[in-house]
Design a protein around this motif. Structure first.
Motif, PDB file in Angstrom:
ATOM      1  N   UNK A  52       2.878   3.476 -14.983  1.00  0.00           N
ATOM      2  CA  UNK A  52       3.378   4.659 -14.754  1.00  0.00           C
ATOM      3  C   UNK A  52       2.515   5.459 -13.708  1.00  0.00           C
ATOM      4  N   UNK A  53       1.295   5.222 -13.596  1.00  0.00           N
ATOM      5  CA  UNK A  53       0.172   5.994 -12.479  1.00  0.00           C
ATOM      6  C   UNK A  53       1.024   5.469 -11.246  1.00  0.00           C
ATOM      7  N   UNK A  54       1.051   6.554 -10.310  1.00  0.00           N
ATOM      8  CA  UNK A  54       1.420   6.316  -9.120  1.00  0.00           C
ATOM      9  C   UNK A  54       0.323   5.489  -8.143  1.00  0.00           C
ATOM     10  N   UNK A  55       0.819   4.725  -7.159  1.00  0.00           N
ATOM     11  CA  UNK A  55      -0.271   4.187  -6.595  1.00  0.00           C
ATOM     12  C   UNK A  55      -1.206   4.974  -5.625  1.00  0.00           C
ATOM     13  N   UNK A  56      -0.561   6.107  -5.197  1.00  0.00           N
ATOM     14  CA  UNK A  56      -1.544   6.823  -4.394  1.00  0.00           C
ATOM     15  C   UNK A  56      -2.593   7.564  -5.155  1.00  0.00           C
ATOM     16  N   UNK A  57      -2.423   7.615  -6.783  1.00  0.00           N
ATOM     17  CA  UNK A  57      -3.302   8.221  -7.676  1.00  0.00           C
ATOM     18  C   UNK A  57      -4.553   7.038  -7.969  1.00  0.00           C
ATOM     19  N   UNK A  58      -3.912   5.743  -8.115  1.00  0.00           N
ATOM     20  CA  UNK A  58      -4.623   4.672  -8.287  1.00  0.00           C
ATOM     21  C   UNK A  58      -5.825   4.629  -7.022  1.00  0.00           C
ATOM     22  N   UNK A  59      -5.360   5.004  -5.881  1.00  0.00           N
ATOM     23  CA  UNK A  59      -6.582   4.942  -4.929  1.00  0.00           C
ATOM     24  C   UNK A  59      -7.405   6.004  -4.925  1.00  0.00           C
ATOM     25  N   UNK A  79      -8.561  -2.010  -2.260  1.00  0.00           N
ATOM     26  CA  UNK A  79      -7.327  -1.063  -1.899  1.00  0.00           C
ATOM     27  C   UNK A  79      -6.322  -2.069  -1.198  1.00  0.00           C
ATOM     28  N   UNK A  80      -6.794  -3.176  -0.830  1.00  0.00           N
ATOM     29  CA  UNK A  80      -5.913  -4.042  -0.281  1.00  0.00           C
ATOM     30  C   UNK A  80      -5.009  -4.749  -1.530  1.00  0.00           C
ATOM     31  N   UNK A  81      -5.788  -4.899  -2.691  1.00  0.00           N
ATOM     32  CA  UNK A  81      -5.057  -5.684  -3.797  1.00  0.00           C
ATOM     33  C   UNK A  81      -4.137  -4.531  -4.268  1.00  0.00           C
ATOM     34  N   UNK A  82      -4.595  -3.566  -4.343  1.00  0.00           N
ATOM     35  CA  UNK A  82      -3.559  -2.367  -4.821  1.00  0.00           C
ATOM     36  C   UNK A  82      -2.280  -2.206  -3.761  1.00  0.00           C
ATOM     37  N   UNK A  83      -2.574  -2.385  -2.382  1.00  0.00           N
ATOM     38  CA  UNK A  83      -1.423  -1.944  -1.515  1.00  0.00           C
ATOM     39  C   UNK A  83      -0.439  -3.162  -1.686  1.00  0.00           C
ATOM     40  N   UNK A  84      -0.908  -4.331  -2.195  1.00  0.00           N
ATOM     41  CA  UNK A  84       0.146  -5.626  -2.411  1.00  0.00           C
ATOM     42  C   UNK A  84       0.702  -5.689  -3.720  1.00  0.00           C
ATOM     43  N   UNK A  85       0.508  -4.642  -4.429  1.00  0.00           N
ATOM     44  CA  UNK A  85       1.117  -4.283  -5.799  1.00  0.00           C
ATOM     45  C   UNK A  85       0.565  -5.543  -6.562  1.00  0.00           C
ATOM     46  N   UNK A  86      -0.975  -5.861  -6.503  1.00  0.00           N
ATOM     47  CA  UNK A  86      -1.615  -6.909  -7.443  1.00  0.00           C
ATOM     48  C   UNK A  86      -2.437  -6.311  -8.336  1.00  0.00           C
ATOM     49  N   UNK A  87      -2.358  -4.942  -8.619  1.00  0.00           N
ATOM     50  CA  UNK A  87      -3.572  -4.485  -9.358  1.00  0.00           C
ATOM     51  C   UNK A  87      -3.558  -5.041 -10.948  1.00  0.00           C
ATOM     52  N   UNK A  88      -2.357  -5.576 -11.361  1.00  0.00           N
ATOM     53  CA  UNK A  88      -2.494  -6.203 -12.678  1.00  0.00           C
ATOM     54  C   UNK A  88      -3.221  -7.482 -12.719  1.00  0.00           C
ATOM     55  N   UNK A  89      -3.518  -7.939 -11.573  1.00  0.00           N
ATOM     56  CA  UNK A  89      -4.247  -9.211 -11.427  1.00  0.00           C
ATOM     57  C   UNK A  89      -5.595  -8.888 -10.841  1.00  0.00           C
ATOM     58  N   UNK A  90      -5.960  -7.781 -10.675  1.00  0.00           N
ATOM     59  CA  UNK A  90      -7.198  -7.447 -10.169  1.00  0.00           C
ATOM     60  C   UNK A  90      -8.531  -7.806 -10.946  1.00  0.00           C
ATOM     61  N   UNK A  91      -8.560  -7.774 -12.451  1.00  0.00           N
ATOM     62  CA  UNK A  91      -9.483  -8.189 -13.085  1.00  0.00           C
ATOM     63  C   UNK A  91      -9.352  -9.674 -13.243  1.00  0.00           C
ATOM     64  N   UNK A  92      -8.489 -10.445 -12.992  1.00  0.00           N
ATOM     65  CA  UNK A  92      -8.420 -11.735 -13.197  1.00  0.00           C
ATOM     66  C   UNK A  92      -9.074 -12.244 -11.586  1.00  0.00           C
ATOM     67  N   UNK A  93      -8.547 -11.713 -10.702  1.00  0.00           N
ATOM     68  CA  UNK A  93      -9.094 -11.941  -9.275  1.00  0.00           C
ATOM     69  C   UNK A  93     -10.860 -11.913  -9.334  1.00  0.00           C
ATOM     70  N   UNK A  94     -11.163 -10.687  -9.757  1.00  0.00           N
ATOM     71  CA  UNK A  94     -12.775 -10.369  -9.707  1.00  0.00           C
ATOM     72  C   UNK A  94     -13.331 -11.499 -10.628  1.00  0.00           C
ATOM     73  N   UNK A  95     -12.789 -11.839 -11.697  1.00  0.00           N
ATOM     74  CA  UNK A  95     -13.256 -12.880 -12.565  1.00  0.00           C
ATOM     75  C   UNK A  95     -13.280 -14.324 -11.979  1.00  0.00           C
ATOM     76  N   UNK A  96     -12.320 -14.660 -11.365  1.00  0.00           N
ATOM     77  CA  UNK A  96     -12.027 -15.944 -10.311  1.00  0.00           C
ATOM     78  C   UNK A  96     -13.070 -16.088  -9.591  1.00  0.00           C
ATOM     79  N   UNK A  97     -13.170 -14.709  -8.707  1.00  0.00           N
ATOM     80  CA  UNK A  97     -14.172 -14.714  -7.707  1.00  0.00           C
ATOM     81  C   UNK A  97     -15.677 -15.286  -8.376  1.00  0.00           C
TER      82      UNK A  97
END
Length: 184
Positions: A52-59, A79-97
């Motif tokens: 529901x939250x718009x991408x600009x607000x997330x930035x 910001x790149x992860x958000x631009x690619x619309x992958x924010x639902x994976x952000x926590x998993x990306x950080x954990x995987x890192x």
């Protein structure tokens, strides 16, 4: 492509970027900090993951929370992860890192459950024993779980070392039920 594969690709890209730019320690600390914020501040997690939250607000949220607290390189990656619309994976990306970084550095991240808080000497002995078993430098993540009654449960990757009183009692109960138990 599966979420795990996508998360791994992004995490590997960040790891490679951090290594190439000689900012490995800085980016690693940033990732730990950002991941900690997401895990401890529910509102932040909900806002970034919300469709529901718009991408600009997330930035704007990311900038308000992390600006001047993490390096520019890590902030640009978020910001790149958000631009690619992958924010639902952000926590998993950080954990995987963190997992990939630990593997690269030869660190075993071991989760320990204990019935009550253990002192530094006990942690040190446990850490030494686990280092000899795994052959790696060990990072302990200790949590209290009173349901195990005593002892500990250690989890490393797919292996579980269960030295809890609860587990011992369950094994004893099975032996009684099966009639395999002999009294002297």
């Amino acid at each position: 492509m599966s979420d795990f594969n996508v998360s791994t690709r992004y995490a590997k890209a960040l790891l490679a970027l951090a290594t190439e730019t000689k900012q490995f320690d800085t980016v690693s600390a940033d990732v730990e900090y950002v991941l900690g914020c997401f895990m401890s501040v529910k509102e932040l997690k909900v806002a970034i993951l919300s469709p529901v939250v718009k991408q600009e607000k997330k930035f704007q949220i990311l900038e308000a929370v992390f600006n001047n607290k993490i390096s520019e390189r890590t902030f640009e990656f978020l910001k790149f992860v958000l631009k690619k619309n992958r924010e639902t994976l952000l926590i998993n990306i950080l954990k995987r890192f963190v997992e990939l970084k630990n593997t690269q550095m030869g660190i075993a991240d071991i989760k320990i459950k204990v019935a009550f808080d253990i002192n530094d000497e006990q942690k040190s002995k446990l850490k030494s024993k686990l280092e000899s078993i795994t052959g790696k430098k060990v990072s302990l993540n200790v949590k209290i779980d009173e349901s195990i009654i005593g002892g500990f449960i250690a989890k490393h990757e797919d292996t579980i070392y269960d030295a809890s009183v609860k587990h011992s009692l369950e094994l004893l109960k099975k032996k009684f039920i099966q009639g395999d138990f002999v009294l002297n």
